[in-house]
Design a protein around this motif. Structure first.
Motif, short mmCIF file in Angstrom:
data_model
loop_
_atom_site.label_atom_id
_atom_site.label_comp_id
_atom_site.label_asym_id
_atom_site.label_seq_id
_atom_site.Cartn_x
_atom_site.Cartn_y
_atom_site.Cartn_z
N SER A 1 -5.07 9.56 0.80
CA SER A 1 -4.82 8.43 1.70
C SER A 1 -3.39 8.39 2.21
O SER A 1 -3.03 7.48 2.96
N GLY A 2 -2.58 9.35 1.82
CA GLY A 2 -1.22 9.43 2.32
C GLY A 2 -0.59 10.73 1.86
O GLY A 2 -0.94 11.27 0.82
N ARG A 3 0.34 11.24 2.69
CA ARG A 3 0.98 12.53 2.40
C ARG A 3 2.40 12.50 2.94
O ARG A 3 2.68 11.89 3.95
N ASP B 1 0.82 -1.22 0.00
CA ASP B 1 0.00 0.00 0.00
C ASP B 1 0.86 1.27 0.00
O ASP B 1 0.73 2.14 0.86
N ALA B 2 1.72 1.38 -0.99
CA ALA B 2 2.57 2.55 -1.13
C ALA B 2 2.68 2.91 -2.61
O ALA B 2 2.33 2.13 -3.49
N MET B 3 3.14 4.14 -2.85
CA MET B 3 3.29 4.62 -4.22
C MET B 3 4.61 5.38 -4.30
O MET B 3 4.94 6.16 -3.41
N GLU B 4 5.34 5.14 -5.38
CA GLU B 4 6.57 5.87 -5.63
C GLU B 4 6.27 6.97 -6.63
O GLU B 4 5.62 6.74 -7.64
N ILE B 5 6.73 8.19 -6.33
CA ILE B 5 6.48 9.32 -7.20
C ILE B 5 7.80 10.00 -7.54
O ILE B 5 8.69 10.11 -6.69
N THR B 6 7.92 10.44 -8.78
CA THR B 6 9.08 11.19 -9.25
C THR B 6 8.59 12.57 -9.66
O THR B 6 7.62 12.69 -10.42
N ILE B 7 9.25 13.61 -9.13
CA ILE B 7 8.84 14.99 -9.43
C ILE B 7 10.04 15.80 -9.92
O ILE B 7 11.18 15.53 -9.57
N GLY C 1 -4.58 2.79 2.49
CA GLY C 1 -5.29 1.80 1.68
C GLY C 1 -4.55 1.67 0.36
O GLY C 1 -3.45 2.18 0.19
N ARG C 2 -5.18 1.00 -0.59
CA ARG C 2 -4.52 0.83 -1.89
C ARG C 2 -4.59 2.15 -2.67
O ARG C 2 -5.68 2.63 -3.02
N PRO C 3 -3.44 2.76 -2.98
CA PRO C 3 -3.45 4.03 -3.71
C PRO C 3 -3.62 3.78 -5.21
O PRO C 3 -3.21 2.75 -5.73
#
Length: 151
Positions: free
Chosen positions: A106-108, A75-81, A130-132
């Motif tokens: 659901s997450g910050r 339940d995590a997400m990888e982001i590239t900015i 939860g599931r992002p």
């Protein structure tokens, strides 16, 4: 019902007042100086509104743009900015977040952008409750919290 005479106009029914009894009569038009004062006040107020709008809606000194995001297990997400800023010697902070299927956050996470170059690319992982399904940037700023700036 006509009596053969025209209805009296406003000017013909006005009676002349005795001189000196009620003071001076006022002109129906405002004095020239009043119009000038109100015009100057209107210009100052509209100039102030334009200045505040420029400060609030002008270009931001630091901006973030999402490049990519990938779901990771647990339940995590990888982001590239990509972060673009005008003051390369100051650290910045970007707030990134994930959303669930309903669109609720659901997450910050706050990400420290180290001083260095005008354009920076940062990748981080955000834990979700939860599931992002997506990740995005909430915003970026030069106001770095104390807990992020300590080594």
């Amino acid at each position: 019902m006509s009596t053969g005479q025209d209805a009296p106009s406003a000017e013909s029914t006005r009676t002349d007042l005795p001189e000196g009894r009620y003071g001076k009569t006022r002109d129906a038009r405002p004095a020239r100086w009043r119009r000038l004062v109100f015009g100057v006040i209107a210009l100052l107020v509209s100039g102030g509104i334009a200045y505040v709008a420029y400060l609030n809606f002008g270009s931001a000194p630091i901006e973030g743009e999402r490049v990519a995001f990938n779901e990771v297990p647990g339940d995590a997400m990888e982001i590239t900015i990509n972060v673009t800023r005008d003051e390369v010697n100051r650290p910045g902070v970007c707030v990134v977040r994930v959303r669930d299927k309903a669109g609720a956050e659901s997450g910050r996470k706050e990400v420290l952008i180290q001083p260095g170059s005008k354009n920076s690319r940062v990748t981080t992982t955000i834990k979700s409750i939860g599931r992002p399904v997506t990740a995005d940037i909430f915003g970026c700023s030069y106001d770095v919290p104390r807990y992020l700036s300590r080594p």
